[in-house]
Write an enzyme that holds these catalytic residues in place. Structure first.
Site, mmCIF file in Angstrom:
data_model
loop_
_atom_site.group_PDB
_atom_site.id
_atom_site.type_symbol
_atom_site.label_atom_id
_atom_site.label_comp_id
_atom_site.label_asym_id
_atom_site.label_seq_id
_atom_site.Cartn_x
_atom_site.Cartn_y
_atom_site.Cartn_z
ATOM 1 N N HIS A 82 11.417 -5.076 11.155
ATOM 2 C CA HIS A 82 11.810 -3.659 11.182
ATOM 3 C C HIS A 82 12.473 -3.400 12.535
ATOM 4 O O HIS A 82 11.864 -3.685 13.573
ATOM 5 C CB HIS A 82 10.586 -2.756 11.068
ATOM 6 N N SER A 131 2.728 -7.122 2.601
ATOM 7 C CA SER A 131 1.510 -6.368 2.887
ATOM 8 C C SER A 131 0.825 -6.952 4.115
ATOM 9 O O SER A 131 0.959 -8.141 4.415
ATOM 10 C CB SER A 131 0.557 -6.416 1.687
ATOM 11 N N THR A 132 0.089 -6.080 4.816
ATOM 12 C CA THR A 132 -0.643 -6.477 6.016
ATOM 13 C C THR A 132 -2.037 -6.952 5.596
ATOM 14 O O THR A 132 -2.869 -6.127 5.210
ATOM 15 C CB THR A 132 -0.803 -5.252 6.964
ATOM 16 N N GLU A 143 14.147 1.686 14.228
ATOM 17 C CA GLU A 143 13.669 2.846 13.457
ATOM 18 C C GLU A 143 13.579 4.079 14.351
ATOM 19 O O GLU A 143 13.515 5.208 13.873
ATOM 20 C CB GLU A 143 12.294 2.561 12.868
ATOM 21 N N GLY A 201 4.993 -1.687 11.090
ATOM 22 C CA GLY A 201 4.039 -0.809 11.760
ATOM 23 C C GLY A 201 4.765 0.237 12.602
ATOM 24 O O GLY A 201 5.990 0.172 12.770
ATOM 25 N N ASN A 238 0.806 -1.231 0.000
ATOM 26 C CA ASN A 238 0.000 0.000 0.000
ATOM 27 C C ASN A 238 0.836 1.278 0.000
ATOM 28 O O ASN A 238 0.348 2.320 -0.430
ATOM 29 C CB ASN A 238 -1.004 -0.012 1.157
HETATM 30 P P1 5GP Z 1 0.463 -2.498 3.651
HETATM 31 O O1 5GP Z 1 0.977 -3.433 4.681
HETATM 32 O O2 5GP Z 1 -0.909 -1.976 3.997
HETATM 33 O O3 5GP Z 1 0.530 -3.028 2.252
HETATM 34 O O4 5GP Z 1 1.480 -1.239 3.611
HETATM 35 C C1 5GP Z 1 1.431 -0.159 4.508
HETATM 36 C C2 5GP Z 1 1.847 -0.587 5.912
HETATM 37 O O5 5GP Z 1 3.218 -0.997 5.923
HETATM 38 C C3 5GP Z 1 1.814 0.565 6.935
HETATM 39 O O6 5GP Z 1 0.533 0.713 7.495
HETATM 40 C C4 5GP Z 1 2.854 0.128 7.969
HETATM 41 O O7 5GP Z 1 2.297 -0.795 8.886
HETATM 42 C C5 5GP Z 1 3.865 -0.616 7.135
HETATM 43 N N1 5GP Z 1 5.005 0.274 6.777
HETATM 44 C C6 5GP Z 1 5.208 0.917 5.624
HETATM 45 N N2 5GP Z 1 6.371 1.607 5.663
HETATM 46 C C7 5GP Z 1 6.913 1.389 6.875
HETATM 47 C C8 5GP Z 1 8.113 1.813 7.520
HETATM 48 O O8 5GP Z 1 8.948 2.568 6.991
HETATM 49 N N3 5GP Z 1 8.314 1.367 8.796
HETATM 50 C C9 5GP Z 1 7.436 0.531 9.430
HETATM 51 N N4 5GP Z 1 7.736 0.150 10.666
HETATM 52 N N5 5GP Z 1 6.299 0.097 8.855
HETATM 53 C C10 5GP Z 1 6.042 0.529 7.586
#
Ligand code: 5GP
Length: 341
Positions: free
Chosen positions: A193, A94-95, A196, A166, A18
């Protein structure tokens, strides 16, 4: 250098679905959903923002990927873009979300369907990591891991691991280790992660748990809110680190490209890869990340090739895929660096 970086076959190991959606993908999703608002103009960062502001923008894309069809379309368009940027292999994370319109299994299935459907159209090979969002409960993480294990049994060559991500200000890594152990026992690899934000205690706990890879590892030494002990522990672990230069600069966790910890890890010969993190939000492709890295740290084309080649050993896919990637990178080297030995 820009053309070289574009042509170099690259390995992308840290991309969140996302966060990776381009403006044109977001617009397509809006059209399909019949949504007409200017939310998406706030998605891409023009300047540095705080970490909390960074996390808020993901909701803009997530609101548009709330059905199995939307997840599939978003995945397909994103794969095409990474492929067009010269990425040869990627692990897309992705989550998985559950809502009245889809289950977590359906979310994962949609990503898998997009990968299968595009596999004959693009050269890039893609695997999936499902993300555990540390802001959510351990029960929710358990649900994600059960869904992932179920899907990995069906698609072992596509679903290869778990990502722990997250907002690092929320949630405690130690609360999730038991459930992460379960995924490991089921044969899934794990990337976490780490560091950070300054949190040496947690970073040491993560190292002790021994993930297969780490993301970011920004606050890592005396130089940046860590300690010599922490730095030595990271190097000793030899755990490969996914480095996302533009993401860190735009989120303000690193002051400038020149200050990026790429330099210290590269000079220490620690295993690393370059990655985009969220190319839609941070507006940088993987080719651009290689180019920025080369220009900031005065790297040669051969050194860039080595970064890409060395990343092959860090991927979560099987040895056949590693062998295949290795042959392609060597072919590129033979065609482009006659003088390299
Ligand atoms: P999704 O998992 O919905 O495809 O991508 C967005 C999610 O990835 C965010 O809500 C977050 O949980 C995680 N995310 C994206 N970039 C980062 C980052 O730089 N650091 C961390 N810790 N989580 C991230």
């Amino acid at each position: 250098m820009e053309t070289f970086c574009k042509n170099l076959p690259k390995i992308e190991l840290h991309a969140h679905l996302n966060g990776s959606l381009s403006e044109s993908t977001l617009k397509q999703l809006q059209r399909i959903k019949n949504v007409d608002n200017d939310d998406i103009s706030n998605f891409k960062f023009d300047h540095s923002k705080s970490t909390s502001e960074c996390f808020a923008v993901f909701k803009i894309a997530q609101a548009l990927t709330d059905t199995p069809d939307a997840v599939k379309l978003a995945t397909s368009l994103t794969l095409q873009e990474f492929n067009d940027d010269g990425v040869l292999y990627m692990e897309l994370r992705s989550t998985p979300r559950r809502n009245p319109k889809m289950t977590k299994v359906q979310y994962i299935q949609s990503m898998v369907d997009a990968i299968i459907d595009t596999s004959n159209l693009i050269e890039m090979k893609t695997c999936v990591l499902t993300s555990i969002d540390r802001r959510n409960t351990v029960e929710e993480a358990e649900e994600t891991i059960i869904a992932t294990i179920e899907m990995a049994k069906k698609y072992p060559h596509i679903i290869v691991g778990i990502d722990f991500s997250g907002d690092p200000h929320i949630g405690i890594f130690g609360d999730f280790t038991k459930i992460l152990d379960t995924s490991r026992c089921a044969g899934l690899k794990v990337t976490v992660h780490a560091a950070e934000i300054p949190n040496e205690k947690e970073t040491l706990e993560i190292l002790e748990w021994k993930p297969d890879r780490l993301g970011h590892v920004t606050y890592n030494s005396e130089r940046n809110a860590g300690s010599k002990h922490l730095w030595n522990a990271i190097l000793k672990s030899q755990i490969p680190i996914e480095l996302c230069l533009t993401s860190n600069v735009k989120c303000g966790t690193v002051k400038s490209y020149a200050d990026h910890h790429f330099k210290q890890f590269f000079e220490a010969k620690h295993p690393i890869s370059l990655a985009t993190d969220d190319k839609g939000v941070f507006g940088s492709t993987l080719s651009e990340e290689y180019d920025i890295c080369a220009k900031t740290f005065d790297l040669s084309e051969e050194q860039l090739w080595n970064i890409s080649y060395n990343a092959i050993s860090q991927i979560f896919a099987n040895d056949d895929i590693k062998q295949n990637l290795s042959s392609k990178l060597i072919e590129f080297k033979n065609n482009n660096f006659k003088s390299m030995t």
